[in-house]
Design an enzyme around this catalytic site. Structure first.
Site, PDB file in Angstrom:
ATOM      1  N   CYS A  73       0.868  -1.176   0.000  1.00 51.86           N
ATOM      2  CA  CYS A  73       0.000   0.000   0.000  1.00 51.86           C
ATOM      3  C   CYS A  73       0.908   1.229   0.000  1.00 51.86           C
ATOM      4  CB  CYS A  73      -0.868  -0.032   1.260  1.00 51.86           C
ATOM      5  SG  CYS A  73      -1.893   1.415   1.517  1.00 51.86           S
ATOM      6  N   CYS A 183      -0.757   3.784  -6.447  1.00 45.79           N
ATOM      7  CA  CYS A 183      -1.680   3.110  -5.518  1.00 45.79           C
ATOM      8  C   CYS A 183      -1.835   1.685  -6.022  1.00 45.79           C
ATOM      9  CB  CYS A 183      -3.019   3.844  -5.517  1.00 45.79           C
ATOM     10  SG  CYS A 183      -4.335   2.969  -4.632  1.00 45.79           S
TER      11      CYS A 183
HETATM   12  N1  DGL Z   1      -3.823   0.423  -2.094  1.00 53.48           N
HETATM   13  C1  DGL Z   1      -3.681   1.641  -1.332  1.00 53.48           C
HETATM   14  C2  DGL Z   1      -2.456   2.409  -1.821  1.00 53.48           C
HETATM   15  O1  DGL Z   1      -1.607   1.829  -2.464  1.00 53.48           O
HETATM   16  C3  DGL Z   1      -4.966   2.384  -1.334  1.00 53.48           C
HETATM   17  C4  DGL Z   1      -5.046   3.404  -0.255  1.00 53.48           C
HETATM   18  C5  DGL Z   1      -6.423   3.731   0.205  1.00 53.48           C
HETATM   19  O2  DGL Z   1      -7.055   2.854   0.798  1.00 53.48           O
HETATM   20  O3  DGL Z   1      -6.839   4.889   0.009  1.00 53.48           O
HETATM   21  O4  DGL Z   1      -2.279   3.558  -1.560  1.00 53.48           O
END
Ligand code: DGL
Length: 260
Positions: A73, A183
């Site tokens: 993440c 993301c």
């Molecule tokens: N997969 C997360 C990232 O890479 C998403 C973050 C979120 O939940 O806003 O930032």
């Protein structure tokens, strides 16, 4: 030989895009994936909350005897990984927007970055971006609403199409030739993005680099599992609805509900 699992966590289902890269590069490893979907999205939350959630996920993975943790993440990496590394005695691998290859290869001197508010406002991102921004126009865009749509399984919806078009517009006006995905949910949008972007715009995501780095660090710490056997792949989500994650994993792996 080390059969302990690799632990992977994300704010939700998006980090499965990273899990897939890890699975390809390290097919013999046991893995445990946590989707903290009940708390998604992390992006609009403050740094302290993101850290608190990252600690919770890390401690659960450590209870499950993980030998290394991949913070799959960007938002959790850019806001929490330095504290996690100080606090816990296992190696951590993080993921950040891959600005460097985009900046080094751009011909139009303009690149786009689509990421969450939490990532784009983090000190770590600012440091990297100012390191490479010399003479390059870096068009930052918060992907507000995208994570929620993916969490709801609305990957190819009209709403998604409209959101993406509006987020890409300023980038296209600036004549970008690279789009950096910041993301781990966004790689699932690549087919749609390719339809919306002119042919010459290349998309960069960091998934493969993270998997290679995971392998290198396991090797460095002598933690690789070289034994040939059928590894265990465990997927946990803290929402009763497991269907979306199940479909992102092509229904091949079993996703279980776990309260955490
Ligand atoms: N997969 C997360 C990232 O890479 C998403 C973050 C979120 O939940 O806003 O930032």
């Amino acid at each position: 030989m080390n059969k302990q699992p690799i632990g992977i966590f994300d704010s939700g289902v998006g980090g499965t895009s990273i899990w897939k890269e890890i699975h390809n590069v390290l097919p013999n490893e046991n893995t445990i994936y946590l989707a903290d979907s009940i708390n998604a999205p992390y992006g609009p939350k403050g740094k302290d909350k993101i850290l608190e959630l990252s600690i919770k996920n890390t401690e659960l993975l450590l209870e499950k005897n993980c030998k290394l943790i991949v913070v799959a993440c960007n938002t959790a990496t850019t806001n929490a990984i330095s504290v996690l590394r100080e606090r816990y005695n296992v190696p951590f691998i993080g993921i950040e927007p891959a600005i460097k290859p985009a900046v080094l290869n751009t011909k139009t001197n303009a690149i786009g970055i689509l990421a969450t508010k939490g990532t784009l406002s983090s000190a770590l991102f600012h440091n990297t971006s100012s390191l490479y921004s010399n003479g390059i126009n870096i068009v930052e865009q918060i992907g507000e609403g995208i994570v929620q749509l993916i969490e709801n399984g609305e990957l190819e919806s009209e709403k998604m199409n409209t959101l993406l078009k509006s987020y890409l517009k300023p980038m296209l006006v600036a004549n970008i030739d690279y789009l950096v995905l910041g993301c781990t949910h966004y790689p699932y949008l690549i087919p749609m993005l390719n339809k919306l972007l002119p042919k010459h715009v290349k998309i960069i995501d960091s998934g493969l680099a993270v998997a290679k780095q995971t392998k290198a660090v396991l090797k460095q710490f002598n933690l690789l599992n070289a034994e040939l056997f059928t590894p265990k792949k465990k997927f946990f989500i803290n929402l009763q609805n497991t269907e979306v994650m199940q479909s992102l994993l092509d229904d091949v792996f079993d996703v279980k509900y776990l309260k955490f």
